[in-house]
Scaffold this active site. Structure first.
Site, PDB file in Angstrom:
ATOM      1  N   HIS A 126       0.427  -0.914  -0.187  1.00 30.05           N
ATOM      2  CA  HIS A 126       0.263  -0.269  -0.275  1.00 30.05           C
ATOM      3  C   HIS A 126       0.622   1.232  -0.468  1.00 30.05           C
ATOM      4  O   HIS A 126       2.372   1.659   0.589  1.00 30.05           O
ATOM      5  CB  HIS A 126      -0.753   0.273   1.337  1.00 30.05           C
ATOM      6  CG  HIS A 126      -1.797   0.783   1.466  1.00 30.05           C
ATOM      7  ND1 HIS A 126      -1.793   2.379   1.721  1.00 30.05           N
ATOM      8  CD2 HIS A 126      -3.159   1.041   1.396  1.00 30.05           C
ATOM      9  CE1 HIS A 126      -2.705   2.740   2.108  1.00 30.05           C
ATOM     10  NE2 HIS A 126      -4.108   2.065   1.821  1.00 30.05           N
ATOM     11  N   ASP A 203       3.158  -4.964   7.980  1.00 28.69           N
ATOM     12  CA  ASP A 203       1.899  -3.821   8.281  1.00 28.69           C
ATOM     13  C   ASP A 203       0.527  -4.924   8.211  1.00 28.69           C
ATOM     14  O   ASP A 203       1.308  -5.675   7.324  1.00 28.69           O
ATOM     15  CB  ASP A 203       1.761  -3.319   6.608  1.00 28.69           C
ATOM     16  CG  ASP A 203       0.877  -2.652   6.807  1.00 28.69           C
ATOM     17  OD1 ASP A 203      -0.693  -2.502   7.540  1.00 28.69           O
ATOM     18  OD2 ASP A 203       0.741  -1.838   5.851  1.00 28.69           O
ATOM     19  N   GLN A 206      -4.850  -5.266   7.062  1.00 29.99           N
ATOM     20  CA  GLN A 206      -5.273  -6.059   6.086  1.00 29.99           C
ATOM     21  C   GLN A 206      -5.455  -7.624   7.354  1.00 29.99           C
ATOM     22  O   GLN A 206      -6.443  -8.393   6.731  1.00 29.99           O
ATOM     23  CB  GLN A 206      -5.336  -6.395   4.884  1.00 29.99           C
ATOM     24  CG  GLN A 206      -5.403  -4.961   3.617  1.00 29.99           C
ATOM     25  CD  GLN A 206      -7.206  -4.562   4.336  1.00 29.99           C
ATOM     26  OE1 GLN A 206      -7.831  -5.158   4.417  1.00 29.99           O
ATOM     27  NE2 GLN A 206      -6.922  -3.511   3.854  1.00 29.99           N
ATOM     28  N   LYS A 229     -10.184  -0.919  10.379  1.00 28.84           N
ATOM     29  CA  LYS A 229      -9.710  -1.146   9.402  1.00 28.84           C
ATOM     30  C   LYS A 229     -10.903  -3.072  10.554  1.00 28.84           C
ATOM     31  O   LYS A 229     -11.033  -4.002  10.251  1.00 28.84           O
ATOM     32  CB  LYS A 229      -8.819  -1.816   8.568  1.00 28.84           C
ATOM     33  CG  LYS A 229      -8.894  -1.018   7.812  1.00 28.84           C
ATOM     34  CD  LYS A 229      -8.243  -1.753   7.132  1.00 28.84           C
ATOM     35  CE  LYS A 229      -6.763  -0.968   5.984  1.00 28.84           C
ATOM     36  NZ  LYS A 229      -7.929   0.675   5.380  1.00 28.84           N
ATOM     37  N   CYS A 367      -4.672   2.228  -3.938  1.00 28.11           N
ATOM     38  CA  CYS A 367      -3.472   2.587  -3.304  1.00 28.11           C
ATOM     39  C   CYS A 367      -2.098   1.989  -3.297  1.00 28.11           C
ATOM     40  O   CYS A 367      -1.357   1.232  -2.093  1.00 28.11           O
ATOM     41  CB  CYS A 367      -3.703   3.473  -1.740  1.00 28.11           C
ATOM     42  SG  CYS A 367      -5.013   4.753  -1.052  1.00 28.11           S
TER      43      CYS A 367
HETATM   44  N1  PLP Z   1      -1.815  -0.352   4.626  1.00 31.77           N
HETATM   45  C1  PLP Z   1      -2.519  -1.407   4.101  1.00 31.77           C
HETATM   46  C2  PLP Z   1      -1.882  -2.988   3.740  1.00 31.77           C
HETATM   47  C3  PLP Z   1      -3.827  -0.964   3.408  1.00 31.77           C
HETATM   48  O1  PLP Z   1      -5.243  -1.639   2.813  1.00 31.77           O
HETATM   49  C4  PLP Z   1      -4.300   0.725   4.369  1.00 31.77           C
HETATM   50  C5  PLP Z   1      -6.223   1.037   4.165  1.00 31.77           C
HETATM   51  O2  PLP Z   1      -6.562   0.474   3.571  1.00 31.77           O
HETATM   52  C6  PLP Z   1      -3.114   0.868   5.204  1.00 31.77           C
HETATM   53  C7  PLP Z   1      -2.055   0.405   5.327  1.00 31.77           C
HETATM   54  C8  PLP Z   1      -4.117   3.041   5.856  1.00 31.77           C
HETATM   55  O3  PLP Z   1      -4.408   2.271   7.049  1.00 31.77           O
HETATM   56  P1  PLP Z   1      -4.602   3.868   7.207  1.00 31.77           P
HETATM   57  O4  PLP Z   1      -5.336   4.682   5.755  1.00 31.77           O
HETATM   58  O5  PLP Z   1      -5.856   3.294   7.828  1.00 31.77           O
HETATM   59  O6  PLP Z   1      -3.824   4.271   7.023  1.00 31.77           O
END
Ligand code: PLP
Length: 409
Positions: A126, A203, A206, A229, A367
């Site tokens: 992401h 990270d 998900q 999430k 993203c």
């Molecule tokens: N990392 C992953 C794999 C994601 O799917 C997302 C959001 O879709 C993020 C990071 C970013 O999360 P946030 O916007 O809640 O900081």
């Protein structure tokens, strides 16, 4: 007992938004990868906290401040337990995954990185696990290295091994791909990295809503996720870090709470975790996040994983009947995310028409533009599931998709 349809109906009744009608049609919410809906208990907790225990925390001697402090610090215990952290001090509250990664990219970069050092990420990250590292690389004249994947959307571990060298300072990879649902072998990635004494950030944005995670079993150095999430509120997230690392890192932001003593000549910093929580923390958010984690824990993350797996398998089977469908990401280990394209139809057109039928999916690059570019596609349609989704909803979705495709082809 596994999650049967009666239990799922009871769960659905906990989520008021699922009663909504969209253009007169019952809402079918398949955009859980972007954010999840909130159960009554979380909504009630937010209201309760503002009504009954709202006062700024840590500094107050008065009753309400102590109550609010207790709720915030109890939330830290809940998160520590949820992640299997050894110590509550290893849990830092942030605004979300993005802020947590930026924190490490900045603080770790300041403490341990210099010119020609390297950071390893993967092709399926992401933007929030790309851009902070690029910013670090630019600041310190470092290199970003990228783990490739195979045609199924699985990371290539041999190539990963070859990327590691004496200049590698940190590996940062996603546990689960938000585009393809691939569950990465993060235990293996951590093991390989540690052989080279390289720390690893995972990270977990998900992952935590869908599969069991234990940071100690994984031996992760850093693990991050977002509250929204996992059925919690927006604006709150978590950075888990091993105590030895967090102690070795400088603060990310300066301000109240993170200090021990301030004079105009010199400031000394607070102990963990407060060193990384500058300013008034989102104590209402943390309290509500703890409620969300209790809710998930009460259902049982193993049962959630099993049910969502069943749902995803069913959806793939049913979708396979759609003429011209092409799945993006067919990894053996997959979470509750399905990305696809149909013929040459632009994903955006499919998303717009499904919306008119009450079905919320996401379209575009999710993203993860470098991943989409590497696949040479314009984006995908993404359906991402939660335990409150049902096979009946999938049937409606597949029938709607067939209608939409017939209109667009
Ligand atoms: N990392 C992953 C794999 C994601 O799917 C997302 C959001 O879709 C993020 C990071 C970013 O999360 P946030 O916007 O809640 O900081």
């Amino acid at each position: 007992m596994k999650l049967n349809s009666q239990i799922i109906q009871n769960i659905r009744a906990d989520f008021p938004i699922l009663e909504e009608k969209i253009y007169g049609k019952p809402l079918i919410y398949f955009d859980n990868g972007a954010t999840t809906q909130k159960p009554f208990c979380v909504l009630q907790k937010i209201e309760y906290a503002y009504k009954h225990l709202n006062a700024n925390i840590h500094r107050g001697v008065h009753f309400l401040s102590q109550q609010a402090t207790e709720a915030h610090e109890d939330a830290r215990n809940v998160v520590a337990h949820f992640l299997g952290a050894e110590k509550r001090e290893e849990v830092v509250f942030t605004r979300g995954t993005t802020e947590a990664i930026n924190l490490i990219a900045f603080s770790f970069g300041e403490a341990f990185c210099s010119e020609n050092d390297e950071i390893v990420i993967s092709v399926m990250e992401h933007h929030s696990n790309i851009v902070p590292w690029q910013m670090l690389c630019e600041r310190k004249k470092m290199k970003l290295r990228v783990i490739p994947m195979n045609e199924k959307g699985e990371l290539q571990l041999d190539a990963f091994r070859r990327l590691l060298n004496e200049n590698t300072k940190l590996v940062s990879v996603t546990h689960v791909s938000n585009v393809m649902g691939t569950v990465n072998p993060v235990d293996e990635i951590i093991r390989i990295s540690h052989e080279m004494n390289v720390p690893v950030l995972i990270d977990g944005a998900q992952a935590v809503p869908h599969i069991p995670v234990n940071v100690r079993e994984l031996d992760a150095d850093f693990y991050v996720f977002s509250g929204h999430k996992i059925y919690g509120p927006t604006g709150i997230g978590v950075l888990y870090g091993k105590e030895k690392w967090l102690n070795a890192l400088p603060p990310y932001q300066g301000g109240g709470e993170m200090i021990e003593n301030v004079s105009f000549e010199k400031t000394t910093y607070n102990v963990l975790p407060f060193k990384f929580e500058a300013g008034t923390p989102d104590y209402i958010g943390s309290t509500a996040l703890a409620e969300a984690l209790r809710y998930v824990g009460d259902i049982g993350i193993e049962k959630i994983a099993a049910y969502e797996h069943e749902l995803t398998t069913y959806a793939v089977e049913q979708l396979s009947a759609v003429e011209g469908i092409r799945f993006i990401g067919t990894a053996t280990e997959k979470s509750a995310v399905i990305s696809f394209l149909v013929g040459n139809i632009h994903p955006y057109d499919i998303g717009i028409l499904l919306d008119k039928l009450g079905i919320a999916v996401r379209t575009g690059h999710h993203c993860a533009q470098p991943l989409i570019d590497s696949l040479e596609i314009p984006g995908t349609v993404r359906a991402s599931f939660s335990f409150y989704n049902t096979k009946e909803e999938i049937d409606v979705f597949v029938a709607a998709l067939k209608r939409v495709v017939a209109m667009l082809i």
